[in-house]
Design a protein around this motif. Structure first.
Motif, PDB file in Angstrom:
ATOM      1  N   MET A  73       0.856  -1.185   0.000  1.00 32.55           N
ATOM      2  CA  MET A  73       0.000   0.000   0.000  1.00 32.55           C
ATOM      3  C   MET A  73       0.893   1.236   0.000  1.00 32.55           C
ATOM      4  SD  MET A  73      -3.072  -1.233  -0.001  1.00 32.55           S
ATOM      5  CE  MET A  73      -4.162   0.071   0.545  1.00 32.55           C
ATOM      6  N   LEU A  74       1.096   1.806  -1.172  1.00 33.27           N
ATOM      7  CA  LEU A  74       1.946   2.981  -1.288  1.00 33.27           C
ATOM      8  C   LEU A  74       1.457   4.092  -0.366  1.00 33.27           C
ATOM      9  CD1 LEU A  74       2.506   3.105  -5.144  1.00 33.27           C
ATOM     10  CD2 LEU A  74       4.220   2.645  -3.404  1.00 33.27           C
ATOM     11  N   VAL A  75       2.349   4.918   0.082  1.00 28.88           N
ATOM     12  CA  VAL A  75       2.134   6.043   0.996  1.00 28.88           C
ATOM     13  C   VAL A  75       2.014   5.559   2.432  1.00 28.88           C
ATOM     14  CG1 VAL A  75       0.799   8.093   1.548  1.00 28.88           C
ATOM     15  CG2 VAL A  75       1.014   7.382  -0.843  1.00 28.88           C
ATOM     16  N   VAL A  76       0.925   4.828   2.782  1.00 29.38           N
ATOM     17  CA  VAL A  76       0.736   4.427   4.180  1.00 29.38           C
ATOM     18  C   VAL A  76       1.709   3.331   4.595  1.00 29.38           C
ATOM     19  CG1 VAL A  76      -1.689   5.093   4.240  1.00 29.38           C
ATOM     20  CG2 VAL A  76      -1.072   2.780   3.542  1.00 29.38           C
ATOM     21  N   GLY A  77       2.100   2.469   3.675  1.00 27.02           N
ATOM     22  CA  GLY A  77       2.958   1.350   4.023  1.00 27.02           C
ATOM     23  C   GLY A  77       4.317   1.744   4.556  1.00 27.02           C
ATOM     24  N   PHE A  78       4.804   2.916   4.145  1.00 28.48           N
ATOM     25  CA  PHE A  78       6.126   3.361   4.574  1.00 28.48           C
ATOM     26  C   PHE A  78       6.209   3.612   6.077  1.00 28.48           C
ATOM     27  CE2 PHE A  78       6.624   4.439   0.092  1.00 28.48           C
ATOM     28  CZ  PHE A  78       7.896   3.947  -0.121  1.00 28.48           C
TER      29      PHE A  78
ATOM     30  N   ALA B 230      -1.627 -11.443   0.442  1.00 26.48           N
ATOM     31  CA  ALA B 230      -2.727 -10.606  -0.047  1.00 26.48           C
ATOM     32  C   ALA B 230      -2.271  -9.176  -0.278  1.00 26.48           C
ATOM     33  CB  ALA B 230      -3.895 -10.639   0.944  1.00 26.48           C
ATOM     34  N   GLY B 231      -1.409  -8.668   0.612  1.00 26.69           N
ATOM     35  CA  GLY B 231      -0.892  -7.320   0.430  1.00 26.69           C
ATOM     36  C   GLY B 231      -0.044  -7.191  -0.821  1.00 26.69           C
ATOM     37  N   GLY B 232       0.760  -8.212  -1.091  1.00 27.04           N
ATOM     38  CA  GLY B 232       1.558  -8.200  -2.315  1.00 27.04           C
ATOM     39  C   GLY B 232       0.690  -8.157  -3.565  1.00 27.04           C
ATOM     40  N   GLN B 233      -0.377  -8.940  -3.571  1.00 33.46           N
ATOM     41  CA  GLN B 233      -1.281  -8.947  -4.727  1.00 33.46           C
ATOM     42  C   GLN B 233      -1.988  -7.599  -4.886  1.00 33.46           C
ATOM     43  OE1 GLN B 233      -0.011 -12.222  -6.144  1.00 33.46           O
ATOM     44  NE2 GLN B 233      -1.837 -11.437  -7.132  1.00 33.46           N
ATOM     45  N   MET B 234      -2.393  -7.002  -3.773  1.00 37.49           N
ATOM     46  CA  MET B 234      -3.033  -5.693  -3.848  1.00 37.49           C
ATOM     47  C   MET B 234      -2.061  -4.649  -4.381  1.00 37.49           C
ATOM     48  SD  MET B 234      -5.584  -3.708  -3.545  1.00 37.49           S
ATOM     49  CE  MET B 234      -6.795  -4.748  -2.698  1.00 37.49           C
TER      50      MET B 234
END
Length: 216
Positions: free
Chosen positions: A31-36, A76-80
């Motif tokens: 999840m770009l932005v929040v994942g960092f 699941a996160g990788g696929q998203m």
């Protein structure tokens, strides 16, 4: 009401337990932005420790639940992340002013080019920042969906399960290990940064070599 700090692994585990592991690892895996801003290594390892810890104040977690939630969140996160990359990932990266995101995207792209899809997707899981942008970058670069799914699943399972089990084994073998949890998390942070430092050193060396004048 419980105050939860989403960047603090102890706070997340105390409030949400294994479910917190699933949600955070899902977000951090693409999840770009929040994942960092979310813990990854520093959540999985303490979760494993706390599955075995016997401290009175430590949250009690079930190992099988943590392992399942970590695996589901990672895969699941990788696929998203891949789907996000296929549908607008390039535009988002081009518009962002976040320096860490831009650097992570550049490292992810170099990783894919240097090692090929399979090896890069496995190695990238163990590199902070890179794993958050690697899957969207794979989608943006049109990595074949089947290839991506196979190798990101392998990488996600190796990364998530190995960290949880390492924490669990340490918690099982060292008495009152939860008393030293903050120190252990600090060690994990330092170790997780080593690949980034090695990559930065290689990049500087490559730039110096390219800038050297060629002989006539």
């Amino acid at each position: 009401m419980i105050a939860v700090n989403p960047t603090d692994s102890a706070s997340l585990l105390a409030a949400f337990g294994a479910l917190g592991v699933l949600v955070v690892i899902f977000a951090e895996s693409g999840m770009l932005v929040v994942g960092f801003f979310l813990p990854g290594d520093t959540l999985l390892f303490p979760a494993g420790v706390l599955c075995a810890a016997d401290g009175h104040q430590a949250p009690r977690l079930q190992l099988w639940q943590v392992l399942v939630c970590a695996a589901v969140g990672a895969v699941a996160g990788g696929q998203m992340g891949y789907l996000l990359g296929r549908h607008g990932g390039r535009r988002l990266l081009a518009r962002t002013s976040n320096r860490r995101m831009k650097e992570g995207a550049a490292r992810a792209e170099r990783l894919l080019a240097r090692y090929g899809y399979g090896k890069a997707l496995v190695i990238g899981r163990f590199v902070p920042i890179v794993r958050t942008v690697l899957h969207p970058m794979a989608g943006a670069l049109d990595v074949p969906a089947r290839t991506f799914t196979v190798w990101q699943t392998v990488g996600g399972l190796l990364w998530s399960q190995s960290l949880v089990l390492t924490g669990y084994l340490l918690g099982s073998s060292v008495s009152h290990v939860d008393d030293y949890l903050l120190l252990l998390v600090a060690v994990v942070v330092v170790l997780s940064l080593l690949p980034l430092l090695a990559e930065a050193r290689r990049s500087r060396r490559d730039r110096r070599e390219r800038s050297r004048p060629t002989g006539s």
